[in-house]
Design a protein around this motif. Structure first.
Motif, PDB file in Angstrom:
ATOM      1  N   ALA A 149     -24.869   0.913  86.561  1.00 15.39           N
ATOM      2  CA  ALA A 149     -25.421   1.955  87.421  1.00 15.39           C
ATOM      3  C   ALA A 149     -25.264   3.296  86.717  1.00 15.39           C
ATOM      4  O   ALA A 149     -24.272   3.529  86.018  1.00 15.39           O
ATOM      5  CB  ALA A 149     -24.732   1.982  88.780  1.00 15.39           C
ATOM      6  N   TYR A 150     -26.240   4.161  86.892  1.00 18.02           N
ATOM      7  CA  TYR A 150     -26.219   5.483  86.279  1.00 18.02           C
ATOM      8  C   TYR A 150     -26.633   6.516  87.316  1.00 18.02           C
ATOM      9  O   TYR A 150     -27.664   6.368  87.981  1.00 18.02           O
ATOM     10  CB  TYR A 150     -27.179   5.520  85.083  1.00 18.02           C
ATOM     11  N   LEU A 151     -25.818   7.549  87.474  1.00 23.55           N
ATOM     12  CA  LEU A 151     -26.110   8.639  88.399  1.00 23.55           C
ATOM     13  C   LEU A 151     -26.451   9.886  87.591  1.00 23.55           C
ATOM     14  O   LEU A 151     -25.575  10.457  86.933  1.00 23.55           O
ATOM     15  CB  LEU A 151     -24.904   8.919  89.294  1.00 23.55           C
ATOM     16  N   PRO A 152     -27.722  10.323  87.584  1.00 24.28           N
ATOM     17  CA  PRO A 152     -28.085  11.529  86.831  1.00 24.28           C
ATOM     18  C   PRO A 152     -27.281  12.740  87.293  1.00 24.28           C
ATOM     19  O   PRO A 152     -27.036  12.918  88.484  1.00 24.28           O
ATOM     20  CB  PRO A 152     -29.582  11.701  87.139  1.00 24.28           C
ATOM     21  N   GLY A 153     -26.884  13.567  86.327  1.00 29.90           N
ATOM     22  CA  GLY A 153     -26.103  14.740  86.657  1.00 29.90           C
ATOM     23  C   GLY A 153     -26.821  15.677  87.614  1.00 29.90           C
ATOM     24  O   GLY A 153     -26.204  16.282  88.499  1.00 29.90           O
ATOM     25  N   ALA A 154     -28.146  15.790  87.461  1.00 30.89           N
ATOM     26  CA  ALA A 154     -28.910  16.689  88.318  1.00 30.89           C
ATOM     27  C   ALA A 154     -28.895  16.247  89.772  1.00 30.89           C
ATOM     28  O   ALA A 154     -29.026  17.075  90.685  1.00 30.89           O
ATOM     29  CB  ALA A 154     -30.355  16.785  87.814  1.00 30.89           C
ATOM     30  N   VAL A 155     -28.723  14.951  90.015  1.00 32.30           N
ATOM     31  CA  VAL A 155     -28.686  14.436  91.385  1.00 32.30           C
ATOM     32  C   VAL A 155     -27.406  14.877  92.086  1.00 32.30           C
ATOM     33  O   VAL A 155     -27.395  15.151  93.292  1.00 32.30           O
ATOM     34  CB  VAL A 155     -28.819  12.897  91.383  1.00 32.30           C
ATOM     35  N   ILE A 156     -26.313  14.951  91.328  1.00 32.50           N
ATOM     36  CA  ILE A 156     -25.020  15.319  91.914  1.00 32.50           C
ATOM     37  C   ILE A 156     -25.094  16.702  92.556  1.00 32.50           C
ATOM     38  O   ILE A 156     -24.506  16.951  93.607  1.00 32.50           O
ATOM     39  CB  ILE A 156     -23.914  15.271  90.842  1.00 32.50           C
ATOM     40  N   THR A 157     -25.831  17.602  91.926  1.00 26.20           N
ATOM     41  CA  THR A 157     -25.932  18.980  92.435  1.00 26.20           C
ATOM     42  C   THR A 157     -27.165  19.189  93.312  1.00 26.20           C
ATOM     43  O   THR A 157     -27.495  20.327  93.637  1.00 26.20           O
ATOM     44  CB  THR A 157     -25.967  19.970  91.259  1.00 26.20           C
ATOM     45  N   ALA A 158     -27.826  18.103  93.680  1.00 26.94           N
ATOM     46  CA  ALA A 158     -29.062  18.213  94.477  1.00 26.94           C
ATOM     47  C   ALA A 158     -28.892  17.683  95.895  1.00 26.94           C
ATOM     48  O   ALA A 158     -29.851  17.224  96.510  1.00 26.94           O
ATOM     49  CB  ALA A 158     -30.201  17.481  93.775  1.00 26.94           C
ATOM     50  N   GLY A 159     -27.662  17.708  96.400  1.00 25.03           N
ATOM     51  CA  GLY A 159     -27.444  17.356  97.798  1.00 25.03           C
ATOM     52  C   GLY A 159     -27.142  15.914  98.074  1.00 25.03           C
ATOM     53  O   GLY A 159     -27.219  15.477  99.234  1.00 25.03           O
ATOM     54  N   VAL A 160     -26.757  15.134  97.048  1.00 24.43           N
ATOM     55  CA  VAL A 160     -26.491  13.712  97.272  1.00 24.43           C
ATOM     56  C   VAL A 160     -25.288  13.496  98.192  1.00 24.43           C
ATOM     57  O   VAL A 160     -25.121  12.420  98.775  1.00 24.43           O
ATOM     58  CB  VAL A 160     -26.283  12.990  95.914  1.00 24.43           C
ATOM     59  N   SER A 161     -24.464  14.511  98.364  1.00 26.41           N
ATOM     60  CA  SER A 161     -23.308  14.389  99.260  1.00 26.41           C
ATOM     61  C   SER A 161     -23.734  14.121 100.701  1.00 26.41           C
ATOM     62  O   SER A 161     -22.926  13.661 101.518  1.00 26.41           O
ATOM     63  CB  SER A 161     -22.454  15.659  99.192  1.00 26.41           C
ATOM     64  N   ALA A 162     -25.007  14.367 101.006  1.00 25.64           N
ATOM     65  CA  ALA A 162     -25.511  14.101 102.364  1.00 25.64           C
ATOM     66  C   ALA A 162     -25.394  12.630 102.742  1.00 25.64           C
ATOM     67  O   ALA A 162     -25.331  12.286 103.927  1.00 25.64           O
ATOM     68  CB  ALA A 162     -26.969  14.551 102.479  1.00 25.64           C
ATOM     69  N   LEU A 163     -25.352  11.761 101.738  1.00 24.38           N
ATOM     70  CA  LEU A 163     -25.250  10.323 102.001  1.00 24.38           C
ATOM     71  C   LEU A 163     -23.959   9.968 102.730  1.00 24.38           C
ATOM     72  O   LEU A 163     -23.865   8.927 103.377  1.00 24.38           O
ATOM     73  CB  LEU A 163     -25.316   9.542 100.683  1.00 24.38           C
ATOM     74  N   ALA A 164     -22.935  10.822 102.611  1.00 21.04           N
ATOM     75  CA  ALA A 164     -21.654  10.543 103.252  1.00 21.04           C
ATOM     76  C   ALA A 164     -21.657  10.889 104.736  1.00 21.04           C
ATOM     77  O   ALA A 164     -20.714  10.539 105.453  1.00 21.04           O
ATOM     78  CB  ALA A 164     -20.537  11.321 102.545  1.00 21.04           C
ATOM     79  N   SER A 165     -22.699  11.566 105.203  1.00 26.39           N
ATOM     80  CA  SER A 165     -22.745  11.969 106.600  1.00 26.39           C
ATOM     81  C   SER A 165     -23.028  10.780 107.512  1.00 26.39           C
ATOM     82  O   SER A 165     -23.901   9.947 107.221  1.00 26.39           O
ATOM     83  CB  SER A 165     -23.828  13.034 106.804  1.00 26.39           C
ATOM     84  N   LEU A 166     -22.316  10.718 108.629  1.00 21.22           N
ATOM     85  CA  LEU A 166     -22.569   9.667 109.612  1.00 21.22           C
ATOM     86  C   LEU A 166     -23.919   9.856 110.292  1.00 21.22           C
ATOM     87  O   LEU A 166     -24.443   8.931 110.912  1.00 21.22           O
ATOM     88  CB  LEU A 166     -21.452   9.660 110.666  1.00 21.22           C
ATOM     89  N   ASP A 167     -24.488  11.054 110.155  1.00 22.06           N
ATOM     90  CA  ASP A 167     -25.781  11.337 110.770  1.00 22.06           C
ATOM     91  C   ASP A 167     -26.926  11.247 109.768  1.00 22.06           C
ATOM     92  O   ASP A 167     -28.056  11.661 110.071  1.00 22.06           O
ATOM     93  CB  ASP A 167     -25.767  12.737 111.390  1.00 22.06           C
ATOM     94  N   TYR A 168     -26.646  10.710 108.556  1.00 21.54           N
ATOM     95  CA  TYR A 168     -27.692  10.605 107.537  1.00 21.54           C
ATOM     96  C   TYR A 168     -28.821   9.706 108.037  1.00 21.54           C
ATOM     97  O   TYR A 168     -28.587   8.606 108.553  1.00 21.54           O
ATOM     98  CB  TYR A 168     -27.124  10.036 106.237  1.00 21.54           C
ATOM     99  N   GLY A 169     -30.043  10.186 107.856  1.00 23.45           N
ATOM    100  CA  GLY A 169     -31.203   9.461 108.367  1.00 23.45           C
ATOM    101  C   GLY A 169     -31.545   9.848 109.789  1.00 23.45           C
ATOM    102  O   GLY A 169     -32.571   9.421 110.318  1.00 23.45           O
ATOM    103  N   GLY A 170     -30.662  10.665 110.432  1.00 22.86           N
ATOM    104  CA  GLY A 170     -30.916  11.147 111.787  1.00 22.86           C
ATOM    105  C   GLY A 170     -31.047  12.653 111.755  1.00 22.86           C
ATOM    106  O   GLY A 170     -32.048  13.198 111.292  1.00 22.86           O
TER     107      GLY A 170
END
Length: 334
Positions: A149-170
């Motif tokens: 698996a590879y996570l591009p560096g630009a993705v890290i600073t583009a809001g990927v932390s939103a995935l940790a939210s319990l309300d993600y997708g809502g």
């Protein structure tokens, strides 16, 4: 009405069983029956002990050792290998190279490609795909086991932390973190030059606005080549501002004898605000820009090889969002 009928499964210690079916086919009913959360007919055994007649109270201490993951629309079928949703990226199955790929062409490296292909004949097949968990994933073609698996560096600073939210997708909107198409090709690059199998991908419609290249010649030892993004601050060529949300498929082509490039339309919403063909040096990511006078964005290009026998692409054609089709003479060097 019987939601589930005639099911016979056996799961040994350490194994995982995935139950796949359409909505309403009985997947959840089966899981709840195995946990004895609902009544059912037939024999259910856990660690060799029948549990189909046990009371709810007798089942409580056993449930701590039972692991069932119910349907998660943003996860993979295996609870051990969670993968984000895959929308626009297409899986690419990469196995052994075709030794006859450049049989009729003559250019630097072509005479040794057959030997390279022979050396790679036993290469294990890997299926690569990008997902909106932000990562490029690699899965063994024969077993489905994730190997890379590879996570591009630009993705890290583009809001990927939103995935940790319990309300993600809502209330927290779904994000397209790594949504672009992939291209894989064999190219004669490096110093000293040699044949390599290279994967190029983009983050697609995601706000990261990134493109990346990996050397996947050895699937057990994938090597990072380069990554470019709209916000990378690269001053060597000063062209990062032309990188937009690239929804087209990258093209890997030889643009001069011994010079291999990645060609892709710059997509939409670039800082520069013009439609442009991006030409990256495949070996190191140096970017040259073919600008147009249009102010929308450029789609995926098609390339033209002339003459076909020398393996060199001399022109590219691509359209913009305003209906124009552009022709680009490809540089002899990038």
């Amino acid at each position: 009405i019987k939601a589930v009928d005639g099911i016979d499964v056996s799961v040994r210690e350490g194994q995982t069983l995935g139950v796949v079916g359409e909505s309403g086919s009985g997947k959840t009913t089966l899981g709840r029956a195995l946990l004895r959360l609902i009544s059912s007919e037939g024999r259910i055994a856990f660690l060799g002990e029948p549990i189909d007649a046990k009371s709810w109270r007798a089942m409580r201490p056993l449930r701590r050792d039972m692991q069932i993951v119910f349907q998660d629309p943003f996860g993979s079928l295996s609870p051990r290998l969670p993968v984000g949703d895959i929308v626009d990226s297409q899986p690419v199955d990469v196995g052994a190279p075709n030794g006859n790929q450049f049989y009729t062409e003559a250019f630097t490296g072509s005479t040794v490609f057959a030997q390279y292909a022979s050396n790679q004949a036993g290469r294990n097949g890997i299926v690569y795909v990008a997902a909106n968990d932000g990562m490029l994933h690699g899965f063994a073609a024969d077993s489905g086991t994730e190997t890379f698996a590879y996570l591009p560096g630009a993705v890290i600073t583009a809001g990927v932390s939103a995935l940790a939210s319990l309300d993600y997708g809502g209330t927290v909107a779904h994000g397209f973190f790594n949504d672009g198409e992939l291209t894989v090709a064999d190219a004669y690059i490096g110093s000293p030059a040699g044949w390599k199998t290279v994967l190029v991908g983009t983050t697609g419609r995601g706000v990261a606005k990134a493109v990346y290249a990996l050397d996947i010649t050895d699937p057990a030892n994938v090597k990072f080549l380069w990554e470019r993004s709209a916000a990378d601050g690269n001053t060597a060529d000063g062209n990062s501002g032309y990188i937009g949300q690239m929804t087209g498929k990258p093209v890997i082509a030889q643009t001069a004898d011994g010079t291999w490039s990645v060609l892709i339309g710059n997509g939409y919403n670039s800082t520069a605000g013009v439609a442009a063909l991006l030409q990256f040096n495949l070996a190191d990511g140096t970017l040259h820009v073919h600008k147009t006078t249009d102010t929308s964005g450029l789609a995926a290009p098609a390339v033209w090889m002339d003459p076909s026998g020398n393996g060199v692409s001399t022109a590219a054609y691509a359209g913009d969002a305003n209906g124009n089709v552009w022709s680009f003479a490809l540089n002899t060097s990038v």
